[in-house]
Design a protein around this motif. Structure first.
Motif, PDB file in Angstrom:
ATOM      1  N   ASN A   8       0.793  -1.228   0.000  1.00 15.59           N
ATOM      2  CA  ASN A   8       0.000   0.000   0.000  1.00 15.59           C
ATOM      3  C   ASN A   8       0.826   1.279   0.000  1.00 15.59           C
ATOM      4  O   ASN A   8       0.280   2.370  -0.063  1.00 15.59           O
ATOM      5  CB  ASN A   8      -0.964   0.019   1.191  1.00 15.59           C
ATOM      6  CG  ASN A   8      -2.228  -0.773   0.896  1.00 15.59           C
ATOM      7  OD1 ASN A   8      -2.446  -1.185  -0.237  1.00 15.59           O
ATOM      8  ND2 ASN A   8      -3.035  -0.984   1.912  1.00 15.59           N
TER       9      ASN A   8
ATOM     10  N   TRP B  94       5.515   0.045  -2.682  1.00 19.05           N
ATOM     11  CA  TRP B  94       5.431  -0.540  -4.020  1.00 19.05           C
ATOM     12  C   TRP B  94       4.574   0.279  -4.975  1.00 19.05           C
ATOM     13  O   TRP B  94       4.550   0.037  -6.174  1.00 19.05           O
ATOM     14  CB  TRP B  94       4.910  -1.978  -3.944  1.00 19.05           C
ATOM     15  CG  TRP B  94       6.014  -2.965  -3.669  1.00 19.05           C
ATOM     16  CD1 TRP B  94       7.347  -2.710  -3.578  1.00 19.05           C
ATOM     17  CD2 TRP B  94       5.864  -4.378  -3.442  1.00 19.05           C
ATOM     18  NE1 TRP B  94       8.038  -3.873  -3.314  1.00 19.05           N
ATOM     19  CE2 TRP B  94       7.150  -4.911  -3.228  1.00 19.05           C
ATOM     20  CE3 TRP B  94       4.758  -5.236  -3.405  1.00 19.05           C
ATOM     21  CZ2 TRP B  94       7.364  -6.261  -2.976  1.00 19.05           C
ATOM     22  CZ3 TRP B  94       4.975  -6.578  -3.159  1.00 19.05           C
ATOM     23  CH2 TRP B  94       6.271  -7.089  -2.947  1.00 19.05           C
ATOM     24  N   VAL B  95       3.827   1.241  -4.446  1.00 15.75           N
ATOM     25  CA  VAL B  95       2.913   1.977  -5.335  1.00 15.75           C
ATOM     26  C   VAL B  95       3.208   3.476  -5.369  1.00 15.75           C
ATOM     27  O   VAL B  95       2.556   4.209  -6.095  1.00 15.75           O
ATOM     28  CB  VAL B  95       1.433   1.743  -4.935  1.00 15.75           C
ATOM     29  CG1 VAL B  95       1.008   0.343  -5.317  1.00 15.75           C
ATOM     30  CG2 VAL B  95       1.233   1.988  -3.456  1.00 15.75           C
ATOM     31  N   HIS B  96       4.151   3.914  -4.558  1.00 16.25           N
ATOM     32  CA  HIS B  96       4.489   5.341  -4.578  1.00 16.25           C
ATOM     33  C   HIS B  96       5.983   5.536  -4.817  1.00 16.25           C
ATOM     34  O   HIS B  96       6.798   4.695  -4.440  1.00 16.25           O
ATOM     35  CB  HIS B  96       4.095   6.004  -3.256  1.00 16.25           C
ATOM     36  CG  HIS B  96       2.657   5.766  -2.885  1.00 16.25           C
ATOM     37  ND1 HIS B  96       1.640   5.795  -3.818  1.00 16.25           N
ATOM     38  CD2 HIS B  96       2.077   5.492  -1.695  1.00 16.25           C
ATOM     39  CE1 HIS B  96       0.486   5.546  -3.205  1.00 16.25           C
ATOM     40  NE2 HIS B  96       0.723   5.341  -1.929  1.00 16.25           N
ATOM     41  N   GLU B  97       6.316   6.661  -5.416  1.00 17.53           N
ATOM     42  CA  GLU B  97       7.733   6.974  -5.651  1.00 17.53           C
ATOM     43  C   GLU B  97       8.190   8.117  -4.759  1.00 17.53           C
ATOM     44  O   GLU B  97       9.334   8.187  -4.351  1.00 17.53           O
ATOM     45  CB  GLU B  97       7.923   7.377  -7.126  1.00 17.53           C
ATOM     46  CG  GLU B  97       7.933   6.194  -8.060  1.00 17.53           C
ATOM     47  CD  GLU B  97       7.692   6.595  -9.514  1.00 17.53           C
ATOM     48  OE1 GLU B  97       7.073   7.648  -9.751  1.00 17.53           O
ATOM     49  OE2 GLU B  97       8.107   5.843 -10.403  1.00 17.53           O
ATOM     50  N   ASP B  98       7.263   9.006  -4.440  1.00 17.26           N
ATOM     51  CA  ASP B  98       7.605  10.201  -3.682  1.00 17.26           C
ATOM     52  C   ASP B  98       7.876   9.848  -2.224  1.00 17.26           C
ATOM     53  O   ASP B  98       6.990   9.444  -1.485  1.00 17.26           O
ATOM     54  CB  ASP B  98       6.443  11.205  -3.770  1.00 17.26           C
ATOM     55  CG  ASP B  98       6.808  12.517  -3.119  1.00 17.26           C
ATOM     56  OD1 ASP B  98       7.168  12.487  -1.918  1.00 17.26           O
ATOM     57  OD2 ASP B  98       6.758  13.550  -3.799  1.00 17.26           O
TER      58      ASP B  98
ATOM     59  N   ASP C  78       8.766  11.708   0.458  1.00 11.94           N
ATOM     60  CA  ASP C  78       8.168  12.542   1.514  1.00 11.94           C
ATOM     61  C   ASP C  78       6.727  12.137   1.743  1.00 11.94           C
ATOM     62  O   ASP C  78       6.308  11.862   2.863  1.00 11.94           O
ATOM     63  CB  ASP C  78       8.243  14.023   1.124  1.00 11.94           C
ATOM     64  CG  ASP C  78       9.648  14.432   0.723  1.00 11.94           C
ATOM     65  OD1 ASP C  78      10.561  13.598   0.962  1.00 11.94           O
ATOM     66  OD2 ASP C  78       9.824  15.520   0.164  1.00 11.94           O
ATOM     67  N   LEU C  79       5.966  12.044   0.644  1.00 14.31           N
ATOM     68  CA  LEU C  79       4.551  11.693   0.788  1.00 14.31           C
ATOM     69  C   LEU C  79       4.400  10.273   1.320  1.00 14.31           C
ATOM     70  O   LEU C  79       3.520   9.986   2.124  1.00 14.31           O
ATOM     71  CB  LEU C  79       3.839  11.843  -0.559  1.00 14.31           C
ATOM     72  CG  LEU C  79       3.688  13.293  -1.050  1.00 14.31           C
ATOM     73  CD1 LEU C  79       3.080  13.346  -2.436  1.00 14.31           C
ATOM     74  CD2 LEU C  79       2.853  14.104  -0.073  1.00 14.31           C
TER      75      LEU C  79
END
Lengths: 150, 286, 663, 324
Positions: free
Chosen positions: C106, C109-113, C115-116
Motif C-alpha cells: 500500500n 510498491w505503489v508510490h515513488e515520492d 516525503d509523501l
C-alpha cells in the motif's frame, strides 16, 4: 509499470479508503505486487465486507479532516458474503443524499466495485478521485465542526 | 412517438423514390416524422478523408441540430448517411479527444452538444418499434407469389450493426414476410455493390453487379429490394449494359423496400415513386 | 472499552523488507516517530521482520518489556498476519493483541515520492497504534471437519475425484443432473493423441463408481441448497422424478420396446438430436446406472393422461411409478468438489457459418457421434440426409473462440480434437479433409507429434480464419456444395473451397448454470464466467471459500488429462483438510448485546447465513456464532449499537480512523 | 418532614426554545407540590419575575439545580448559560434543544445572512422599505442601547458550558423530571457527571407494542397521509418513516402510541456519537432492491433525509451544520 504518480509540490488530498478484504483490499495488494504507481492519497481501513461500513465512520472521517472517502466493495453478485455490497450500496445512496444536503460535494464520497483482479481499476479510481479532490481543494468540514465545538 | 428525419442528399435527388415511398409508408402507418432544419452533408464524400476530425464535427452538427429540436431518435434512411451518423456518434462516445474537439467546434456555432441522440434506420424502427404485426395489418395487396431477395449492402451493418446481424441481416426479410411475399434467402445480402466503381472502374463495377443480379435471378427472385440509394442505382441502372456485356439476361426490378411496402399497402404508384424506376414491376403492378 | 486496569504497553516494529520498503519509506524515521505515540514502549526498525530473528525480537520484547500490544508495519496482512500473530502467541500474548500495517503493497510498491510516502506511512502506523489499544483477547474457534465429501458433476473429473476420495476411505456423494454419469467423454469415440477408445477407458471407471461401497451416486439430481461453512456444509439435493424405482430397474429395456411410440420420435440428447428416442429411454448403452428414465415432457401419459401405459405393463419388476415427485435429501459434508464442466459454444451464434441454415454444417460434437461406432450411423460418416457420403469435408477451428464478437479466449482443446476428427473422418469416409485454423496449438505430450502424423496423412491445412460458409455456387459443379471462403494467410490469397460437409470446431463456454452454482456455493467467477481459483498458480483448485474445490472444465477449458489431473489435485486438497481433523475459524464473528437489543429485527435480514434469530418470548435477537461468517453487515444495521463484531468493533474502527486523521 | 432540612434552590431558564419545556415543568401537576415542598424556585423567567442582576448577585454554586432548556443561538443565551453554570451546583440540559440543538438547531441548515435576508427583507408580511436590520449596539441620546448578538450557528448547551446531566425530550417526560428531582432531594446516589438521565436503556422499539417482523423489504416510503396505518404493524414496515429503531426510549412511546411515527426527540442511545447516522443505516437496511434505479427510487421517497434524521439534533451531530 506506468508512473502516474503526482508530484510532491502539488497538494495531496487525504482519502480515507474503506476496502473490502476480499476484493478491493486484495486488488490494492495486486496493484502493489504489479508495482502500479498511483497517488499517495489513500489511507486504507480494511473491513471484511463493505456491508460493515457504518455511515457514522464516513461522517467521522469528514469531521476529522478527510478530504474524501472512498469505499471499495465487490461487484454486484460477487460479494463474498453474497449480498453485503448491496446493503452497502443502499446505505451509501441514502448517505449520499444527506451529504449533499449538508453542502458537501458528492464527489468527496465515492463507492466503487473493484474486484480482486482489478488492480488497474484501483489505480485509475484513486488517481481520478485524487484529481477531482485537487480541483475541489482541501475540505473545510473539520474547521467548521471544530469552531462549533467550543 | 415522433422521429426526427435526416434525408441526406440522395433522398432529395437520385433517391427521391426512396423518400417519397418512405414518407408515404410512414404516413399510412401513422408514424410522425419531422425533417430536421438546415441539415448538412452526412460525410459520405471525400472531405472525410481529408480531415477526419473536422469532418466528424461537421457531421455531428446534424446530431446537434436534432438535439436542439428536442428529439430523441434521428432517422437516417440512406445507408451512407446512417453509417456516417452512427460512426460519428460512436467516435464521439468512445474517443474523449474527438469529443472535446467536436463539442468545442459546435460550441463556436452555438450548440451545447451532448451526443444523446439515437441514430436509427427505418428498418430498425419498422421492425423493432412498430413491429411486423402492425405492418401485416396494413397489407391490402396479395403478394404471395412474389419472390423477393433483400439486398442490404455494406453500410447498413458494417462496421456498426446496432440493429441487425452483421453477417446475416434479417430485418428486410422480416418485412418481406410480413408483407406476405416470399423472402428468398441468399448469401450475397451484404456483398459489395462496387460503390462508385461502376463509373470509375466500370469493368470491375459492372462485373460485381453482374454477380449480384445473376445470383438473384438464379434463385428465382422476381425482384431485389434494397435500403441504399447507391446500391439501388448500381443494381438498376446498368442492367442493360451488363446483360449485353456478359451475354446473359440479368434484368430484374430493383426497388426500395419502402416501395414494396407501398405496393403491399395499396398506395398509389405515384406516391411511392414507382414512375421513377427504370424496370417496371409487372408481376405486382399489373 | 479497553480494560482500564491494565496499562497498555505497545511494541511497534517496522520492517525494511530489504529494499522493498526501506528504499522508499524512511523506516528509522517512522520508528522514531512511533516511539512518541501514546502507550508505545518499544519502537524498532529491522531489516526482515518476518525472518526468525525478526520474530524473536518481538517475543523477546514481549517477555522483557512486558508488552501487551504488538504492531508490525511491513507487508500485507493477507500475507504475513498469520506469521506475526503466531510470533505474538509464542510469547504467551493473545495473538489478537496484534495489528498489522501494510506499508509495502500500500505504500512503497505503489508510490515513488519519499516525503509523501513517509507521511502516509506515519498516518497508517498512528492509526494502527490507536486501534491496537482497543484490541481484545479472542479465541480462535476450532470446528471438526465432517469427513464426508460432496462431488457435483459426474463427468470424467467428477468420476476421478470420487474414486480417489472413496479409495481413501471417505464417504462420497456424487450428484449428477443427467440420468447417467460419463459427461462429454462418454460421447466421444476416440481420445487424442493416443486414439484409444473413450468408452473402453471410461466405462470401467463409471461402473466402479456405481459399485464402490463408499460412493452414493445420485443421477437425475441437482443440488438445490447449500448452507453452513467449511468442514460443516449442509446440502440439500433434489432428486428429479424419473418415474422409475431405481432400485428395481435392471435396464432390460422391455419397457422401451413396448412403449406406445413404436419408433423413436424425439431428439435424442445423447446424440445431439442426430437420432430419435422414445419418451422412456436409456440415455446410452453403457449408461450408469443402468436405469431407464421417463421424460415427462414427451410422455403421452403426462401430456394427455390417455396412454395405455404399455411400458409399465411390460415391466415385470413393477419399477414404474408415475406418481413420483421431486424428492429432497439433506446431507452433511465437510468439503465440496465442483466438477460441473462446460457448455459447448452454440454454433448458431456464428451466423456467417450457416449452422442451422445449411443442413450439412455440423458441430464437432455431432461429428463425434457420427464417427462413433455406437452412434446414430454406426460410425458411417453421412450427410444430414442420412445416406450421402461426403467426398470433401472442411473443419473450421476456433468457432466461438479467439473472437471479439463471441469469446476472446482460446478453448484449448479444439485444435487437438479437430485433428482427431480429421483423422477419424478421413479413416471412416476417405473424404478430402481441409482444416482451417488460425494457429495450430498443440502443446502437450505427444500432441505435436499427432499433428505431424496428420500432416503426413495428407489432411489439408489452411491457415486463416474462415470468413463465411455459403451455398453460392459460381460454377455448375459447385451446385449443392458448401463454399468455404477464407484467406490463406500463408499464400496471402482468399480461397473459395467447395465441400460437401462443414464441421464447426466449437469452443468451450462456462456451463449454463455456472452463475447459479457459484452463487449457491458462494464462490467467484473470473470475467469470462468460469469458476475462479484462489490463486492461478499456487492454488489452482481451491476457491476463496474454504472447503470448496474446483476441478475440470468448470475452471476453464481443459482436455481429459488435465481434468483428471485437477480432479486428483482437488481430491488431495480435500483429503488434507479432512485429515487435519478440524478447521480454525477467524473469531471475527458478530455478537448481540442482549441488554441493548430492542427486538426490531432489522438485523435478521442482513444476515445471508440465517445466523441471527429472534426469540419472540424474550423479544431479543441473538447471533449463532457457528453460522456467523463475520461480514459485520448486521452491525452497521443496528440502530441501538446492540451488535458488535470481534476484531472490527466500532471503537476499533473509529480509533483507527481517528488515529489516521488526527496528528 | 421536608421543611426540616434546608430547601433546594431550583432555577429554570430558557435559551433558544419554544417555551414548551418551561411549561412542561408544570405538567407534573399535583406533584408540583412535592417539588415546591422541597424546593424554592429562585429563578424562572417564564413564571416568576426575576431579573438577571438577581442571578448575578447570587454567590457561586448558590443554585442547587438549574434546568436549562433551549439551544444557544445568541450572545444572551451564551452569557446566561455561563452565568448559570457559575451559580449552579447541578446544571441540567433540559429538553432536546439544550441536549442536541433541537428544532432551533435546524437553523444550522442555513446561515445568519440567509435568515436575516428572509426575515428583514423577503418576508411576505414585511414592511421594511429601508431593509433595516438589527444593530446589536447603538448610541442614542438616551444612552447606549444593545441587544444580543445573533450567532452564525446554533449550539447545544454542552458545546458552550460543561453540563452535569442531560434530560432529553421535546419536551422531556415530566415523570422523569420528578424522579431526577427527587433523587437530588433525597440525596440518592447520582449517576456519573455528564450522563443522560430520564431515558431508557433501549430504543423506542423496545416499548413499542406494534408487530414487528424480520421481513422488512421496503420498496418505498410514504408520507403519513399517503397510506392508512393499520394501527398494529411496525410503522417502518408499512413504509412510514419512524425514528424508533435509533431513538432512545423513555418517553413512553408517546407519539407511536398516538399512531404518529417517532421523530427522534430523545436522541440516540448511549455511546452513539451521531443521532442520524444510525437511523440512516437502519432505514437503508430495511430497503430491498438490487438494481441501482430500484434503490434510487426507494431513496427518492425519503424526503429530506437530513431534516428527518436530524430534526432535533443537527448541532449535536457529527457534522453539526450545513457547509457554507
Amino acid at each position: 509499470m506506468q508512473s502516474t504518480e503526482q508530484k510532491t509540490e502539488q497538494w495531496s488530498p487525504r482519502i480515507v479508503a474503506f476496502f473490502c478484504n476480499w476484493c478491493t483490499y486484495t486488488a490494492s495488494d495486486l496493484a502493489g505486487v504489479s508495482r502500479m504507481r498511483y497517488a499517495p492519497s489513500t489511507r486504507v481501513i480494511r473491513v471484511m465486507c463493505s456491508g460493515r461500513i457504518d455511515p457514522e465512520f464516513i461522517m467521522e472521517a469528514f469531521a476529522k479532516g478527510a478530504d474524501g472517502v472512498l469505499i471499495g466493495g465487490c461487484h454486484p453478485g460477487d460479494c463474498h458474503y453474497s449480498e453485503g455490497n448491496y446493503k452497502c450500496l443502499r446505505r451509501y445512496k441514502l448517505l449520499q443524499k444527506y451529504i449533499e444536503q449538508m453542502g458537501i460535494p458528492k464527489e468527496r464520497m465515492r463507492l466503487e466495485w473493484i474486484s480482486a483482479a482489478e488492480g488497474k481499476k484501483l489505480q485509475e479510481v484513486v488517481n481520478e478521485m485524487t484529481e477531482t479532490l485537487r480541483i475541489l481543494g482541501p475540505s473545510k468540514i473539520k474547521n467548521v465542526v471544530e469552531t462549533l465545538a467550543k | 412517438m415522433e422521429y426526427l428525419y435526416y434525408p441526406g442528399c440522395s433522398l432529395k435527388s437520385s433517391g427521391r423514390a426512396f423518400e417519397e415511398s418512405l414518407l408515404a409508408v410512414f404516413k399510412s402507418l401513422n408514424i410522425p416524422l419531422k425533417e430536421i432544419e438546415d441539415w448538412n452533408c452526412c460525410g459520405a464524400t471525400s472531405y472525410m478523408s481529408i480531415n477526419e476530425c473536422n469532418a466528424i464535427s461537421l457531421i455531428a452538427r446534424n446530431l446537434a441540430i436534432a438535439e436542439k429540436m428536442g428529439g430523441t431518435d434521428l432517422m437516417a434512411p440512406c445507408a451512407a448517411c446512417f453509417m456516417g451518423l452512427t460512426k460519428t456518434k460512436n467516435y464521439v462516445e468512445t474517443n474523449p479527444k474527438i469529443r472535446e474537439n467536436v463539442t468545442a467546434d459546435l460550441k463556436k456555432i452555438g450548440f451545447e452538444f451532448e451526443n444523446k441522440i439515437n441514430v436509427r434506420h427505418p428498418l430498425d424502427i419498422l421492425v423493432n418499434d412498430i413491429g411486423t404485426d402492425k405492418i401485416k395489418s396494413q397489407v391490402k395487396t396479395n403478394l404471395k407469389d412474389l419472390k423477393v431477395v433483400s439486398y442490404y449492402g455494406c453500410q447498413l451493418v458494417r462496421p456498426f450493426s446496432p440493429f441487425d446481424d452483421q453477417r446475416d441481416p434479417q430485418t428486410m426479410d422480416q418485412i418481406v414476410k410480413a408483407l406476405g411475399a416470399q423472402a428468398i434467402d441468399w448469401p450475397l445480402k451484404t456483398r459489395c455493390c462496387s460503390g462508385t466503381m461502376t463509373s470509375t472502374l466500370s469493368d470491375i463495377g459492372t462485373r460485381m453487379n453482374f454477380l449480384l443480379l445473376k445470383e438473384a435471378k438464379e434463385r428465382g427472385a422476381d425482384m431485389i429490394i434494397t435500403a441504399c440509394p447507391l446500391c439501388q442505382f448500381n443494381l438498376e441502372c446498368f442492367q442493360g449494359k451488363i446483360s449485353s456485356k456478359f451475354g446473359e439476361d440479368v434484368k430484374i426490378p430493383v426497388y426500395y423496400f419502402t416501395q414494396l411496402m407501398g405496393l403491399a399497402f395499396g398506395l398509389p404508384k405515384k406516391e411511392i415513386g414507382l414512375h421513377r424506376m427504370l424496370s417496371p414491376l409487372y408481376s405486382v403492378t399489373n | 472499552m479497553t480494560n482500564q486496569k491494565e496499562e497498555i504497553r505497545i511494541g511497534f516494529y517496522i520492517c525494511h523488507c530489504g529494499h522493498n520498503i526501506g528504499s522508499i519509506v524512511d523506516c528509522p524515521a517512522v520508528a522514531e516517530y512511533a516511539s512518541k505515540l501514546p502507550h508505545v514502549v518499544v519502537s524498532k526498525d529491522y531489516k526482515y521482520m518476518c525472518s526468525d530473528p525478526g520474530q524473536e525480537l518481538i517475543q523477546k520484547d514481549i517477555r522483557e518489556q512486558g508488552l501487551n500490544r504488538i504492531v508490525v508495519a511491513s507487508c500485507s496482512p493477507l500475507l504475513h498476519e498469520p506469521t506475526f500473530r503466531g510470533a505474538t502467541a509464542k510469547a504467551g500474548l493473545n495473538e489478537f493483541y496484534f495489528q498489522m500495517v501494510n506499508i509495502r503493497e500500500n505504500v512503497s510498491w505503489v508510490h515513488e515520492d519519499k516525503d509523501l510516502s513517509l507521511i502516509k506511512a506515519k498516518d497508517l502506523v498512528r492509526a494502527a497504534i490507536h486501534r491496537v489499544a482497543y484490541h481484545k483477547a479472542l479465541e480462535k474457534k476450532k470446528v471438526p471437519v465432517n469427513p464426508d465429501v460432496l462431488i457435483v458433476g459426474g463427468g470424467i473429473a467428477g468420476i476421478s475425484a470420487s474414486l480417489t476420495m472413496a479409495n481413501a476411505g471417505k464417504k462420497v456423494y456424487l450428484v449428477e443432473k443427467d440420468a447417467t454419469i460419463g459427461g462429454y467423454m462418454a460421447k466421444f469415440d476416440k481420445t487424442f493423441p493416443t486414439l484409444d477408445c473413450a468408452a473402453c477407458i471410461l466405462t470401467p471407471k463409471m461402473s466402479s463408481v456405481l459399485k464402490h461401497p463408499n460412493i452414493t451416486l445420485w443421477t437425475w439430481s441437482e443440488v438445490s441448497e447449500v448452507s453452513g461453512f467449511v468442514g460443516n456444509y449442509k446440502v440439500k439435493v433434489t432428486k428429479k422424478p424419473r418415474y422409475i424405482k431405481e432400485e428395481l430397474c435392471v435396464g432390460c429395456l422391455a419397457c422401451v420396446e413396448q412403449c406406445t411410440f413404436k419408433e423413436g420420435k424425439f431428439p435424442d440428447e445423447f446424440n445431439f438430436g442426430l437420432s430419435k428416442r422414445k419418451p422412456v429411454y436409456m440415455p446410452f448403452p453403457q449408461a450408469t446406472p443402468q436405469v431407464v428414465v421417463v421424460d415427462d415432457k414427451t410422455c403421452l401419459h403426462f401430456k394427455t393422461g390417455k396412454c395405455p401405459q404399455t411400458c409399465m405393463k411390460a415391466c415385470d419388476r413393477n419399477a414404474f411409478d408415475f406418481n413420483q415427485k421431486p424428492e429432497v435429501v439433506e446431507i452433511n459434508v465437510g468439503t465440496v468438489i465442483l466438477t460441473t464442466g462446460f457448455k459447448p459454444f452454440e454454433a448458431k451464434r456464428a451466423t456467417n457459418y450457416g449452422y442451422g441454415k445449411y443442413p450439412n454444417v455440423f458441430t464437432s460434437l455431432e461429428v463425434e457421434r457420427l464417427v462413433n461406432a455406437s452412434g446414430p450411423t454406426e460410425g458411417h460418416v453421412l450427410l444430414r440426409d442420412g445416406k450421402t457420403h461426403p467426398k470433401s469435408i472442411g473443419i473450421i477451428h476456433c468457432v466461438g473462440s479467439r473472437d471479439d464478437k463471441t469469446n476472446k479466449w482460446c478453448s484449448k482443446v479444439c485444435c487437438m480434437y479437430s485433428l482427431k476428427l480429421a483423422h477419424l473422418l478421413k479413416e471412416h469416409s476417405g473424404a478430402e479433409i481441409y482444416n482451417f485454423y488460425i494457429d495450430m496449438r498443440t502443446p502437450g505430450k505427444g500432441y505435436e507429434e499427432f499433428y505431424d502424423k496428420l500432416l503426413n496423412e495428407g489432411v489439408q491445412f489452411i491457415r486463416g480464419r474462415v470468413s463465411e460458409v455459403n451455398d453460392w455456387a459460381t460454377t455448375p459443379d459447385e451446385k449443392g456444395k458448401l463454399i468455404i471462403r477464407a484467406e490463406d494467410t500463408l499464400i496471402g490469397r482468399v480461397r473459395r473451397i467447395p465441400v460437401d460437409m462443414v464441421v464447426l470446431s466449437v469452443g468451450l463456454e462456462p456451463a449454463e448454470d455456472a452463475q447459479d452454482v457459484r452463487k449457491m456455493f458462494n464462490i467467484s467467477c473470473s470475467n469470462e464466467g468460469f469458476f475462479l481459483e484462489r490463486h492461478p498458480k499456487l492454488a489452482p483448485v481451491s476457491t476463496f471459500t474454504d472447503g470448496i474445490f474446483i476441478a475440470g472444465a468448470c475452471q476453464g477449458p481443459k482436455d481429459i488429462p488435465d481434468s483428471v489431473a485437477q480432479a486428483g489435485a482437488a481430491a488431495a486438497e480435500a483429503l488434507a483438510l479432512i485429515d487435519s481433523g478440524h478447521v480454525e475459524l477467524e473469531p471475527n464473528t458478530a455478537c448481540i448485546i442482549e441488554d441493548r437489543c430492542c427486538g426490531c429485527q432489522v438485523c435478521i435480514n442482513m444476515c445471508p447465513y440465517k445466523a441471527i434469530t429472534f426469540d419472540p418470548d424474550k423479544k431479543k435477537s441473538s447471533v449463532n456464532e457457528a453460522l456467523c461468517k463475520g461480514c459485520g453487515t448486521c452491525v452497521a444495521s443496528c440502530g441501538s449499537n446492540a451488535i458488535f463484531q470481534n476484531l472490527f468493533e466500532d471503537e476499533e474502527i473509529m480509533s483507527e480512523l481517528n488515529g489516521l486523521l488526527i496528528e | 418532614m421536608a421543611n426540616e432540612k434546608p430547601k433546594l434552590k431550583l432555577a429554570v431558564y430558557w435559551g433558544a426554545a419554544c417555551g414548551g419545556c418551561c411549561v412542561s415543568v408544570l405538567d407534573v401537576h399535583e406533584k408540583l407540590f412535592d417539588v415546591v415542598a422541597n424546593a424554592d424556585l429562585v429563578f424562572w423567567p417564564i413564571a416568576l419575575d426575576f431579573k438577571y442582576k438577581d442571578v448575578e448577585e447570587m454567590p457561586d454554586q448558590y443554585i442547587d439545580v438549574t434546568l436549562f432548556n433551549g439551544a444557544i443561538r445568541n450572545s444572551e443565551n451564551e452569557h446566561m448559560a455561563k452565568l448559570l453554570r457559575q451559580k449552579t451546583k447541578i446544571l441540567i440540559a433540559y429538553g432536546s434543544c439544550a441536549h442536541m440543538g433541537g428544532i432551533p438547531g435546524l437553523a444550522n441548515f442555513t446561515t445568519k445572512e440567509e435568515i436575516f435576508k428572509r426575515v428583514y427583507e423577503e418576508s411576505e408580511s414585511l414592511d421594511n422599505p429601508d431593509k433595516v436590520r438589527p444593530t446589536p449596539e447603538v448610541d442614542v441620546k438616551e444612552g447606549h442601547l444593545h441587544i444580543p448578538h445573533f450567532y452564525e450557528d446554533v449550539m447545544t448547551l454542552g458545546q458552550v458550558v460543561d453540563v452535569d446531566y442531560y434530560l432529553p425530550g421535546c419536551p422531556p417526560q415530566t415523570e422523569r423530571l420528578v424522579e431526577v428531582f427527587m433523587a437530588v432531594v433525597t440525596g440518592a446516589e447520582l449517576p456519573p457527571k455528564g450522563s443522560l438521565v430520564g431515558g431508557a436503556p433501549r430504543v423506542q422499539c423496545d416499548d413499542c407494542k406494534r408487530k414487528k417482523s424480520e421481513k422488512k423489504g421496503i420498496t418505498r416510503f410514504y408520507r403519513p397521509w399517503e397510506v392508512t396505518d393499520d394501527g398494529e404493524t411496525c410503522l417502518n414496515e408499512q413504509g412510514i418513516l419512524c425514528m424508533g429503531p435509533a431513538t432512545r426510549g423513555g418517553c413512553g412511546v408517546r407519539c407511536i402510541e398516538g399512531n404518529a411515527p417517532c421523530r427522534g426527540c430523545y436522541g440516540p442511545l448511549e455511546g452513539i456519537p451521531d443521532p442520524g447516522a444510525k437511523m440512516m443505516s437502519a432505514i437503508a437496511s430495511m430497503l430491498e432492491g438490487k438494481e441501482e434505479d430500484e434503490i434510487d427510487k426507494a431513496i427518492d421517497t425519503v424526503i429530506d433525509p437530513a431534516g428527518t434524521f436530524y430534526r432535533f439534533s443537527l448541532p449535536g451531530s457529527i457534522l453539526r451544520r450545513k457547509q457554507k
